[in-house]
Design a protein around this motif. Structure first.
Motif, PDB file in Angstrom:
ATOM      1  N   THR A  73      -3.102  -4.269   4.346  1.00 28.33           N
ATOM      2  CA  THR A  73      -3.894  -3.037   4.284  1.00 28.33           C
ATOM      3  C   THR A  73      -3.236  -2.047   3.322  1.00 28.33           C
ATOM      4  O   THR A  73      -2.050  -2.172   2.999  1.00 28.33           O
ATOM      5  CB  THR A  73      -3.970  -2.386   5.674  1.00 28.33           C
ATOM      6  N   PRO A  74      -3.986  -1.054   2.873  1.00 25.08           N
ATOM      7  CA  PRO A  74      -3.374  -0.031   2.013  1.00 25.08           C
ATOM      8  C   PRO A  74      -2.169   0.649   2.679  1.00 25.08           C
ATOM      9  O   PRO A  74      -1.180   0.935   2.012  1.00 25.08           O
ATOM     10  CB  PRO A  74      -4.515   0.959   1.780  1.00 25.08           C
ATOM     11  N   LEU A  75      -2.240   0.887   3.993  1.00 22.56           N
ATOM     12  CA  LEU A  75      -1.121   1.503   4.696  1.00 22.56           C
ATOM     13  C   LEU A  75       0.127   0.613   4.620  1.00 22.56           C
ATOM     14  O   LEU A  75       1.230   1.085   4.340  1.00 22.56           O
ATOM     15  CB  LEU A  75      -1.471   1.783   6.159  1.00 22.56           C
ATOM     16  N   THR A  76      -0.049  -0.682   4.839  1.00 24.62           N
ATOM     17  CA  THR A  76       1.083  -1.601   4.804  1.00 24.62           C
ATOM     18  C   THR A  76       1.659  -1.693   3.402  1.00 24.62           C
ATOM     19  O   THR A  76       2.885  -1.697   3.228  1.00 24.62           O
ATOM     20  CB  THR A  76       0.658  -2.992   5.312  1.00 24.62           C
ATOM     21  N   ARG A  77       0.806  -1.743   2.398  1.00 29.82           N
ATOM     22  CA  ARG A  77       1.301  -1.760   1.011  1.00 29.82           C
ATOM     23  C   ARG A  77       2.094  -0.490   0.724  1.00 29.82           C
ATOM     24  O   ARG A  77       3.132  -0.524   0.068  1.00 29.82           O
ATOM     25  CB  ARG A  77       0.139  -1.927   0.033  1.00 29.82           C
ATOM     26  N   ALA A  78       1.605   0.640   1.234  1.00 27.21           N
ATOM     27  CA  ALA A  78       2.308   1.915   1.032  1.00 27.21           C
ATOM     28  C   ALA A  78       3.671   1.889   1.720  1.00 27.21           C
ATOM     29  O   ALA A  78       4.673   2.355   1.155  1.00 27.21           O
ATOM     30  CB  ALA A  78       1.477   3.077   1.547  1.00 27.21           C
ATOM     31  N   LEU A  79       3.749   1.334   2.927  1.00 25.64           N
ATOM     32  CA  LEU A  79       5.023   1.236   3.643  1.00 25.64           C
ATOM     33  C   LEU A  79       6.022   0.386   2.860  1.00 25.64           C
ATOM     34  O   LEU A  79       7.203   0.735   2.752  1.00 25.64           O
ATOM     35  CB  LEU A  79       4.819   0.670   5.047  1.00 25.64           C
ATOM     36  N   ALA A  82       5.998  -0.139  -0.387  1.00 29.18           N
ATOM     37  CA  ALA A  82       6.354   0.608  -1.600  1.00 29.18           C
ATOM     38  C   ALA A  82       7.399   1.682  -1.288  1.00 29.18           C
ATOM     39  O   ALA A  82       8.366   1.855  -2.043  1.00 29.18           O
ATOM     40  CB  ALA A  82       5.109   1.238  -2.220  1.00 29.18           C
ATOM     41  N   ILE A  83       7.223   2.381  -0.177  1.00 32.39           N
ATOM     42  CA  ILE A  83       8.203   3.397   0.231  1.00 32.39           C
ATOM     43  C   ILE A  83       9.554   2.746   0.503  1.00 32.39           C
ATOM     44  O   ILE A  83      10.591   3.248   0.075  1.00 32.39           O
ATOM     45  CB  ILE A  83       7.696   4.177   1.464  1.00 32.39           C
ATOM     46  N   LYS A 123      11.250   1.808  -2.754  1.00 30.24           N
ATOM     47  CA  LYS A 123      11.698   3.025  -3.459  1.00 30.24           C
ATOM     48  C   LYS A 123      12.957   3.587  -2.804  1.00 30.24           C
ATOM     49  O   LYS A 123      13.906   3.960  -3.483  1.00 30.24           O
ATOM     50  CB  LYS A 123      10.594   4.090  -3.471  1.00 30.24           C
TER      51      LYS A 123
END
Length: 194
Positions: free
Chosen positions: A56-62, A64-65, A68
């Motif tokens: 999901t977009p949320l998981t991809r964001a997690l 990526a964070i 980083k």
């Protein structure tokens, strides 16, 4: 579905021979119904998988964070990983596993070994050393399915705090999305005929 640690500890896995100093973090039943010889198919799916792109977009964001933060805090530098801060579990393998099929690497994970019913891959950084163990087990209804166990060895206080801090993200975002993606891909793929 999350399983008790005994779903992993009660089985005669070869991983027990080399990872006794790791703790069982999670055990999950994978939505991958199949026959007795389908672990190789599941490993190929993992190795060629979409990784976070299938989530999901949320998981991809997690993810990526996390990467980083790892770069900023220097958690993922080469000297903090396998062959740097810690030796690979391949160094612990008995001769038959060392000479057998290694299995594919997957993203940040380096394969340790693969047998007919097990695949183990490892990762290490400044926070921990981890193992993803995929086993192929009877499903209790005459078939088989995958079972994923996450083993960890935190690196001191930093590792313990890190593992505690990411737990809610794993349970609420990462694992549910990952299991759905694995199930969708499994159902969409055709079994390999040998």
């Amino acid at each position: 579905m999350r399983l008790p640690a005994t779903a992993y500890t009660s089985r005669p896995w070869r991983i027990h021979e080399i990872a006794g100093d790791f703790r069982v973090e999670d055990v999950w039943a994978l939505p991958t119904p199949g026959g007795p010889d389908d672990l190789a198919r599941l490993v190929r799916q993992f190795a060629g998988g979409d990784g976070p792109g299938g989530f999901t977009p949320l998981t991809r964001a997690l993810f990526a964070i996390r990467w980083k933060l790892g770069k900023l805090l220097r958690w993922d530098e080469a000297d903090a990983g396998l062959g740097g801060r810690v030796p690979s579990l391949r160094d612990r393998l008995p001769a038959d596993l060392r000479e057998g099929t290694r299995g594919p690497d997957r993203g940040q994970f380096t394969s340790v070994y693969q047998t007919h019913d097990e695949w183990a891959a490892e990762i290490a950084n400044k926070t921990m050393q981890g193992v993803m163990h995929i086993g192929w087990v009877p499903d209790g209804a005459g078939g088989y399915r995958g079972q994923m166990t996450v083993l960890v060895k935190p690196n001191g206080l930093l590792g313990a705090v890190y593992m505690l801090g990411i737990r809610p993200f794993r349970y609420l975002g990462v694992y549910p999305a990952m299991l759905r993606a694995i199930g969708r891909k499994w159902q969409a793929s055709e079994p390999t005929t040998l």
